[in-house]
Design an enzyme around this catalytic site. Structure first.
Site, PDB file in Angstrom:
ATOM      1  N   SER A   1      21.022  54.392 -27.274  1.00 15.44           N
ATOM      2  CA  SER A   1      20.648  52.872 -26.620  1.00 15.44           C
ATOM      3  C   SER A   1      19.278  52.676 -27.255  1.00 15.44           C
ATOM      4  CB  SER A   1      20.686  52.932 -25.151  1.00 15.44           C
ATOM      5  OG  SER A   1      20.030  51.771 -24.813  1.00 15.44           O
TER       6      SER A   1
ATOM      7  N   TYR B   1      16.925  56.398 -17.640  1.00 14.11           N
ATOM      8  CA  TYR B   1      17.997  56.116 -18.501  1.00 14.11           C
ATOM      9  C   TYR B   1      17.550  56.141 -20.201  1.00 14.11           C
ATOM     10  CZ  TYR B   1      21.400  53.274 -21.019  1.00 14.11           C
ATOM     11  OH  TYR B   1      22.059  52.645 -21.914  1.00 14.11           O
TER      12      TYR B   1
HETATM   13  N1  LIG Z   1      26.582  47.665 -22.476  1.00 11.96           N
HETATM   14  C1  LIG Z   1      25.390  47.681 -22.844  1.00 11.96           C
HETATM   15  O1  LIG Z   1      24.650  46.681 -22.994  1.00 11.96           O
HETATM   16  C2  LIG Z   1      24.786  49.020 -23.336  1.00 11.96           C
HETATM   17  C3  LIG Z   1      23.654  48.786 -24.273  1.00 11.96           C
HETATM   18  C4  LIG Z   1      23.160  49.945 -24.983  1.00 11.96           C
HETATM   19  C5  LIG Z   1      24.142  51.288 -25.012  1.00 11.96           C
HETATM   20  N2  LIG Z   1      25.008  51.221 -23.827  1.00 11.96           N
HETATM   21  C6  LIG Z   1      25.725  52.627 -23.741  1.00 11.96           C
HETATM   22  O2  LIG Z   1      27.082  52.347 -24.349  1.00 11.96           O
HETATM   23  C7  LIG Z   1      27.861  53.393 -23.282  1.00 11.96           C
HETATM   24  C8  LIG Z   1      28.857  52.410 -22.702  1.00 11.96           C
HETATM   25  O3  LIG Z   1      28.164  51.384 -22.090  1.00 11.96           O
HETATM   26  P1  LIG Z   1      29.478  50.336 -21.139  1.00 11.96           P
HETATM   27  O4  LIG Z   1      28.232  49.231 -20.729  1.00 11.96           O
HETATM   28  O5  LIG Z   1      30.369  49.950 -22.179  1.00 11.96           O
HETATM   29  O6  LIG Z   1      29.788  51.034 -19.815  1.00 11.96           O
HETATM   30  P2  LIG Z   1      30.626  50.740 -18.602  1.00 11.96           P
HETATM   31  O7  LIG Z   1      31.239  49.396 -18.947  1.00 11.96           O
HETATM   32  O8  LIG Z   1      29.681  50.837 -17.571  1.00 11.96           O
HETATM   33  O9  LIG Z   1      31.983  51.782 -18.550  1.00 11.96           O
HETATM   34  C9  LIG Z   1      31.542  53.130 -18.416  1.00 11.96           C
HETATM   35  C10 LIG Z   1      32.837  54.043 -18.592  1.00 11.96           C
HETATM   36  O10 LIG Z   1      32.267  55.380 -18.364  1.00 11.96           O
HETATM   37  C11 LIG Z   1      33.286  55.902 -17.308  1.00 11.96           C
HETATM   38  N3  LIG Z   1      32.294  56.522 -16.449  1.00 11.96           N
HETATM   39  C12 LIG Z   1      31.018  56.217 -15.736  1.00 11.96           C
HETATM   40  N4  LIG Z   1      30.778  57.251 -15.261  1.00 11.96           N
HETATM   41  C13 LIG Z   1      31.360  58.453 -15.508  1.00 11.96           C
HETATM   42  C14 LIG Z   1      31.479  59.702 -15.238  1.00 11.96           C
HETATM   43  N5  LIG Z   1      30.412  60.244 -14.243  1.00 11.96           N
HETATM   44  N6  LIG Z   1      32.391  60.567 -15.749  1.00 11.96           N
HETATM   45  C15 LIG Z   1      33.390  60.150 -16.284  1.00 11.96           C
HETATM   46  N7  LIG Z   1      33.330  58.935 -16.797  1.00 11.96           N
HETATM   47  C16 LIG Z   1      32.270  57.977 -16.026  1.00 11.96           C
HETATM   48  C17 LIG Z   1      33.673  54.583 -16.497  1.00 11.96           C
HETATM   49  O11 LIG Z   1      34.735  54.965 -15.704  1.00 11.96           O
HETATM   50  P3  LIG Z   1      34.767  55.319 -14.427  1.00 11.96           P
HETATM   51  O12 LIG Z   1      33.785  54.423 -13.584  1.00 11.96           O
HETATM   52  O13 LIG Z   1      36.057  55.140 -13.746  1.00 11.96           O
HETATM   53  O14 LIG Z   1      34.187  56.739 -14.112  1.00 11.96           O
HETATM   54  C18 LIG Z   1      33.747  53.604 -17.571  1.00 11.96           C
HETATM   55  O15 LIG Z   1      35.168  53.903 -18.366  1.00 11.96           O
HETATM   56  C19 LIG Z   1      26.870  53.714 -22.372  1.00 11.96           C
HETATM   57  O16 LIG Z   1      26.339  55.171 -22.986  1.00 11.96           O
HETATM   58  C20 LIG Z   1      25.709  52.899 -22.513  1.00 11.96           C
HETATM   59  O17 LIG Z   1      24.580  53.825 -21.852  1.00 11.96           O
HETATM   60  C21 LIG Z   1      25.541  50.188 -23.389  1.00 11.96           C
END
Ligand SMILES: NC(=O)c1ccc[n+]([C@@H]2O[C@H](COP(=O)([O-])OP(=O)(O)OC[C@H]3O[C@@H](n4cnc5c(N)ncnc54)[C@H](OP(=O)(O)O)[C@@H]3O)[C@@H](O)[C@H]2O)c1
Length: 258
Positions: free
Chosen positions: A136, A150
């Site tokens: 991130s 985080y």
């Molecule tokens: N969105 C942003 O703005 C952003 C910015 C920078 C970096 N990121 C990074 O990008 C990645 C994806 O982010 P996102 O925002 O797309 O996430 P998200 O929409 O919250 O989706 C998270 C995914 O991970 C699964 N998950 C969550 N906890 C888990 C666990 N303990 N074990 C197994 N699976 C788990 C969820 O399914 P379940 O809940 O069913 O487990 C879901 O499939 C992350 O690493 C995040 O830190 C995101």
């Protein structure tokens, strides 16, 4: 680029039922790959093909994913560590307990460490593979109000990715990381709606306020999950054959320094 450039490739994407992970899964499938993904549970409304259900923040969960993946695929050619996030409370760093810090590391660092330990021996034996860690921009631009644990865990992940690249590059395996900034997943869009209703504004104003809180996004908008997925696909492809040990930021210019 061939439309089917990932044909014959076995790909694992953690956290692929929503958001960025779901877009990455779709992108690899479109390129012809066989893809498995993980989540704690299957979504209620859509069927997710190739889902391994396990809590990756635990040692047992990681062990069961490794066993399931090896049984179903025999090995992995591309491993995308996408799972991550934060559920820590607001109130600044002093409001964070040991458990909040541990949870941040358990979700953002340890799944990669544990899955790599289980799945890299096969890549090493074959002398090929690609590992991508989704970090991130917070690893370089930490926000202190609720996500410092985080941010620190993502900094650890980026550092780990670099160290791993040194060991694995000479053995034919590429290791890279991707650092998204604010990316408008469905969850992020829902948060903007919530902020708008709490503040009594429209969503465009709430979205702008969120961007302002990051110090602004020069291109004027967040990234889309599909844009992050496209970068991941490029880095996993043979088109990126000499990209190794580096991190690619995708944040519309949010990080204000070189
Ligand atoms: N969105 C942003 O703005 C952003 C910015 C920078 C970096 N990121 C990074 O990008 C990645 C994806 O982010 P996102 O925002 O797309 O996430 P998200 O929409 O919250 O989706 C998270 C995914 O991970 C699964 N998950 C969550 N906890 C888990 C666990 N303990 N074990 C197994 N699976 C788990 C969820 O399914 P379940 O809940 O069913 O487990 C879901 O499939 C992350 O690493 C995040 O830190 C995101």
């Amino acid at each position: 680029m061939s439309d089917q450039e990932f044909t014959g490739k076995r790909v694992v994407v953690t956290g692929g039922t929503r958001g960025i992970g779901e877009a990455i899964v779709r992108r690899f499938r479109r390129g012809g790959a066989t893809v498995l993904t993980t989540a704690r549970r299957a979504p209620d409304t859509v069927h997710v093909e190739g889902l391994v259900e396990a809590d990756l923040s635990t040692e047992d969960g990681a062990r069961s994913v490794v066993a399931d993946v090896l049984e179903r695929l025999g090995g992995v050619d591309v491993l995308v560590h996408n799972v991550g996030g934060s559920s820590a409370p607001g109130g600044g760093v002093l409001a964070l307990s040991d458990d909040d810090w541990k949870n941040a590391l358990d979700l953002n660092l340890m799944p990669a460490v544990r899955l790599d330990r289980g799945l890299l021996p096969g890549m090493i034996a074959r002398g090929s593979g690609v590992v991508i860690h989704v970090s991130s921009t917070q690893r370089a631009l930490p926000l202190h109000e609720s996500t410092l644990a985080y941010a620190a865990a993502k900094a650890a992940l980026t550092n780990y990715s670099k160290g791993l690249s040194k060991e694995l590059g000479p053995r034919g395996i590429r290791v890279v990381s991707v650092a998204p900034g604010y990316t408008e997943t469905e969850a992020a869009a829902a948060m903007v709606e919530r902020l708008a209703s709490q503040a009594g504004t429209d969503t465009a104003t709430a979205r702008q306020r969120l961007m302002d809180a990051l110090g602004g996004i020069p291109i004027g908008r967040p990234a889309s999950p599909d844009e992050v997925a496209e970068l991941v696909a490029f880095l996993a492809s043979d088109r990126a054959a000499s990209i190794h040990g580096s991190e690619y930021v995708i944040d519309g210019g949010t990080i204000p320094t070189v």
